[in-house]
Design a protein around this motif. Structure first.
Motif, mmCIF file in Angstrom:
data_model
loop_
_atom_site.group_PDB
_atom_site.id
_atom_site.type_symbol
_atom_site.label_atom_id
_atom_site.label_comp_id
_atom_site.label_asym_id
_atom_site.label_seq_id
_atom_site.Cartn_x
_atom_site.Cartn_y
_atom_site.Cartn_z
ATOM 1 N N SER A 186 2.565 6.938 2.464
ATOM 2 C CA SER A 186 1.203 6.733 1.970
ATOM 3 C C SER A 186 0.392 5.924 2.976
ATOM 4 O O SER A 186 0.924 5.344 3.910
ATOM 5 N N GLU A 240 -4.554 0.065 3.518
ATOM 6 C CA GLU A 240 -5.836 -0.425 4.032
ATOM 7 C C GLU A 240 -5.651 -1.813 4.613
ATOM 8 O O GLU A 240 -4.997 -2.670 4.016
ATOM 9 N N GLN A 293 -2.706 -3.479 2.448
ATOM 10 C CA GLN A 293 -2.634 -3.227 1.010
ATOM 11 C C GLN A 293 -2.336 -1.750 0.812
ATOM 12 O O GLN A 293 -3.071 -0.887 1.290
ATOM 13 N N TYR A 350 -1.694 1.388 -1.963
ATOM 14 C CA TYR A 350 -2.244 1.705 -3.284
ATOM 15 C C TYR A 350 -1.143 2.018 -4.282
ATOM 16 O O TYR A 350 -1.149 3.039 -4.958
ATOM 17 N N ASN A 405 0.710 -7.217 -1.123
ATOM 18 C CA ASN A 405 0.269 -6.896 0.235
ATOM 19 C C ASN A 405 1.315 -7.401 1.217
ATOM 20 O O ASN A 405 2.076 -8.316 0.913
#
Length: 72
Positions: free
Chosen positions: A38, A41, A53, A55, A60
């Motif tokens: 995935s 960010e 971070q 999702y 984090n």
């Protein structure tokens, strides 16, 4: 800092760079698949590290910039 990776960038983790690294050894040896499957960010950048971070419902994580690549 690596060109292009800055706060707000979407990134992917480079598996070959993370496996066997100090950051990987400081954690569970079973790296979760979301790290590689995935996008994350960038929330903050500090010297050679970026706070990422993902999702998914996880904390984090700080990773070295060379362990990240911009997501396409």
């Amino acid at each position: 800092m690596m060109a292009g990776i800055k706060k707000g960038s979407l990134v992917r983790v480079v598996k070959e760079q993370l496996e066997g690294s100090l950051e990987a050894k400081a954690s569970d040896v079973r790296l979760p698949s979301y790290l590689f499957d995935s996008k994350g960010e960038i929330l903050d950048v500090n010297d050679d590290y970026a706070l990422v971070q993902f999702y998914v419902p996880t904390p984090n994580v700080w990773l070295r910039l060379d362990q990240l690549e911009e997501a396409k």
